[in-house]
Design an enzyme around this catalytic site. Structure first.
Site, short mmCIF file in Angstrom:
data_model
loop_
_atom_site.label_atom_id
_atom_site.label_comp_id
_atom_site.label_asym_id
_atom_site.label_seq_id
_atom_site.Cartn_x
_atom_site.Cartn_y
_atom_site.Cartn_z
N ASP A 148 50.49 59.06 83.84
CA ASP A 148 51.41 59.35 82.73
C ASP A 148 50.76 60.45 81.91
O ASP A 148 49.91 61.16 82.44
CB ASP A 148 51.70 58.07 81.92
CG ASP A 148 53.06 58.12 81.23
OD1 ASP A 148 53.34 59.14 80.58
OD2 ASP A 148 53.84 57.15 81.34
N HIS A 164 51.63 63.41 83.35
CA HIS A 164 52.87 63.94 82.78
C HIS A 164 52.57 65.06 81.79
O HIS A 164 53.36 65.34 80.91
CB HIS A 164 53.67 62.83 82.09
CG HIS A 164 54.24 61.81 83.02
ND1 HIS A 164 54.98 60.72 82.60
CD2 HIS A 164 54.15 61.70 84.37
CE1 HIS A 164 55.33 59.99 83.66
NE2 HIS A 164 54.84 60.56 84.74
#
Ligand SMILES: *[C@@H]1O[C@H](CO)[C@@H](O)[C@H](O)[C@H]1NC(C)=O
Ligand SMILES: *[C@@H]1O[C@H](CO)[C@@H](O)[C@H](O)[C@H]1NC(C)=O
Ligand SMILES: *[C@@H]1O[C@H](CO)[C@@H](O)[C@H](O)[C@H]1NC(C)=O
Ligand SMILES: *[C@@H]1O[C@H](CO)[C@@H](O)[C@H](O)[C@H]1NC(C)=O
Ligand SMILES: *[C@@H]1O[C@H](CO)[C@@H](O)[C@H](O)[C@H]1NC(C)=O
Ligand SMILES: *[C@@H]1O[C@H](CO)[C@@H](O)[C@H](O)[C@H]1NC(C)=O
Ligand SMILES: *[C@@H]1O[C@H](CO)[C@@H](O)[C@H](O)[C@H]1NC(C)=O
Ligand SMILES: *[C@@H]1O[C@H](CO)[C@@H](O)[C@H](O)[C@H]1NC(C)=O
Ligand SMILES: *[C@@H]1O[C@H](CO)[C@@H](O)[C@H](O)[C@H]1NC(C)=O
Ligand SMILES: *[C@@H]1O[C@H](CO)[C@@H](O)[C@H](O)[C@H]1NC(C)=O
Ligand SMILES: *[C@@H]1O[C@H](CO)[C@@H](O)[C@H](O)[C@H]1NC(C)=O
Ligand SMILES: *[C@@H]1O[C@H](CO)[C@@H](O)[C@H](O)[C@H]1NC(C)=O
Length: 445
Positions: A255, A278
């Site tokens: 993430d 991310h």
């Protein structure tokens, strides 16, 4: 032999506290040599701010370990209490410590935690869901909370969150509360360096209510070994904090590599290698109606970003309530994102080099434009990006879509040579005045 070894250490330190050895192994294995506190300068960028100095420690405490998975929390707490206010706490390199009890370490003052061994958190998901520290924001909980004043953590050791049980449980029930591996909560002055973080159940670091804290030379990794992915494993999330530096680290996660959550101000993130993430994200912000979220004065420099969904990312909820998923919903909150610079990023296989959205969690763009975000974005610079994106959005390499030009201004995109696999460099653009003079807007909304 052993005796003279101990004497040598005793002579080096003003006083040494020996906790009673609690296992045969503890008696037989030679103790770790006390680590020298590392000194990682804040470089090449710095905040132009003098961080507090940390006096040398004058006593040493060794944390005993039971071994065999027995809970060492009491040993840890006892040693830390003995050495708080001027001491150096050594977690032996030969030991594997188990923590099966939530540890409130917010009373720390002038202490060094020299973690040379491994600290593993127990896999009792029922216990942790009841007892992990509730940090309220986004339902975050932590295995322990480390706070106070003037604390340095280092030693080359490992913190292991035993994440696999959590990845598998989360796949069955998204409402379980997965603890964060490292909770820096209310720390004024300190450093966390030369530490390996492994298998966090969700975020690796939450830095909240903290100021003047430097993270250096941290490695983060821990993939799932089952079909259930290790989700929401952000590297760092900062919240209600200022003067934080994150640098010289290697992150393999699933993430955000680093995420600036509400009220993150005056921060530098530099020299990171991020893989599988991310991106470096501002947000998400504006999630809660009635709250004012501020993220400003952030400099992100020299990042290597591979196999990621984004490079630079700013994500803001729209002015209307929206849902990203069952356990993540929001919108309508206000505030401001300003003075953010992303300078120098080398990309490889990244879906979007740059993504700005004020429509986070809302699929209906018409609705976003009808209810523009209450949170403004201004004075943003993105420059010196190189490399290639993934084929996911080819020919697009970026997404720059605000909910209204009135809430998004002074966005500068320059010297971005990033290409898609087919050699294109298109952007989806929307509601940002003048953006088409800076990038190739091949799609508009
Ligand atoms: C602190 O310890 C280091 C060696 O570890 C030494 O070089 C330094 O002079 C000490 N500082 C003070 C203020 O005593
Ligand atoms: C949890 O840890 C205990 C003790 O280390 C071990 O016996 C057990 O197999 C583990 N359970 C799971 C589900 O990994
Ligand atoms: C931070 O400080 C505020 C105000 O004292 C407090 O309400 C909050 O619980 C603290 N922790 C976090 C994670 O916000
Ligand atoms: C906490 O999770 C619940 C679902 O379990 C969700 O309804 C709620 O909005 C979350 N709270 C926050 C503060 O995110
Ligand atoms: C980073 O930390 C590791 C231990 O985790 C250590 O071996 C290495 O020397 C450190 N690197 C630097 C540059 O200090
Ligand atoms: C950029 O970061 C890399 C590590 O990812 C490092 O090797 C390099 O020296 C850094 N460059 C500068 C100018 O600091
Ligand atoms: C990046 O992570 C993926 C797994 O997500 C792994 O296969 C790959 O080897 C990693 N790349 C590097 C350069 O570490
Ligand atoms: C963030 O800062 C703003 C402005 O100072 C304040 O109004 C708001 O309550 C703060 N939010 C949090 C979550 O602390
Ligand atoms: C913008 O942020 C940078 C990096 O944190 C800081 O050095 C600079 O002083 C800030 N500018 C203003 C006008 O506050
Ligand atoms: C999107 O929102 C608009 C405005 O409220 C509405 O008219 C439209 O039906 C919505 N579209 C979808 C696909 O829900
Ligand atoms: C938030 O934005 C919506 C839509 O633009 C508006 O109706 C609402 O009054 C705003 N709320 C606040 C607190 O500013
Ligand atoms: C936009 O695309 C054209 C044609 O591909 C190219 O010549 C031009 O340099 C691009 N502009 C920018 C700002 O990248």
């Amino acid at each position: 032999m052993l005796v003279s070894f101990y004497l040598a250490i005793a002579l080096l330190e003003a006083s040494v506290v020996f906790a009673a050895p609690s296992s045969l192994e503890d008696l037989l294995s030679p103790r770790s040599v006390v680590s020298k506190r590392p000194s990682h300068p804040i470089a090449p960028k710095h905040l132009g701010h003098q961080f507090p100095t940390s006096p040398n420690r004058t006593k040493t405490c060794y944390v005993p370990s039971y071994g065999n998975g027995k809970d060492d929390s009491a040993n840890i707490l006892e040693s830390i209490k003995q050495c708080n206010n001027g001491g150096h706490v050594v977690f032996d390199r030969n030991n594997k410590y188990t923590v099966a009890t939530a540890l409130d370490l917010t009373f720390l003052k002038h202490v060094d935690l020299d973690i040379q061994g491994t600290i593993q958190f127990s896999n009792d998901t029922d216990y942790w869901q009841k007892n992990a520290f509730d940090q309220v924001f986004q339902n975050a909980t932590t295995f322990f909370q480390l706070g106070g004043e003037d604390v340095n953590v280092y030693g080359g050791g490992t913190l292991d969150g035993n994440g696999q049980v959590w990845y598998d449980l989360y796949a069955k029930d998204i409402y379980i509360l997965r603890p964060i591996l490292f909770g820096t909560i209310g720390l004024k002055g300190g450093s966390i360096a030369d530490i390996n973080m492994r298998y966090s159940p969700q975020w690796y670091n939450l830095v909240a209510n903290s100021t003047d804290v430097v993270f250096s030379n941290i490695t983060i990794s821990g993939a799932s070994s089952s079909a259930n992915p290790a989700k929401n494993t952000d590297g760092w999330d900062t919240y209600r904090s200022s003067n934080i530096v994150i640098q010289n680290s290697h992150i393999d996660n699933g993430d955000d590599c680093v995420s600036f959550k509400p009220n993150s101000t005056d921060m530098i993130v530099q020299n990171l290698y991020c893989n599988g993430s991310h991106g470096i994200s501002v947000g998400s912000l504006g999630q809660y109606i009635g709250e004012v979220d501020i993220v400003k004065n952030i400099y992100v420099y020299n990042i290597s970003m591979s196999d990621a969904s984004d490079g630079a990312r700013i994500k803001v909820w729209p002015g209307i309530s929206s849902a990203l998923s069952g356990d993540l919903q929001g919108g309508g909150g206000s505030g401001a994102v300003s003075n953010i610079t992303y300078d120098t990023m080398a990309l490889s296989n990244v879906d979007y080099a740059i993504e700005i959205t004020q429509c986070y969690g809302q699929k209906n763009l018409t609705l976003c434009n009808q209810f523009p975000s209450n949170l403004t974005i201004s004075d943003i610079t993105v420059k010196h990006f190189t490399g290639t994106t993934s084929k996911k959005y080819d020919p697009l390499v970026g997404y720059l879509v605000c909910s209204s030009p009135t809430v998004c201004s002074d966005i500068t995109i320059e010297d971005i040579t990033v290409k898609s696999p087919t050699g294109n460099n298109g952007y989806q653009c929307g509601s940002i005045s003048g953006i088409e003079t800076q990038v190739n807007c091949t799609k508009t909304t």
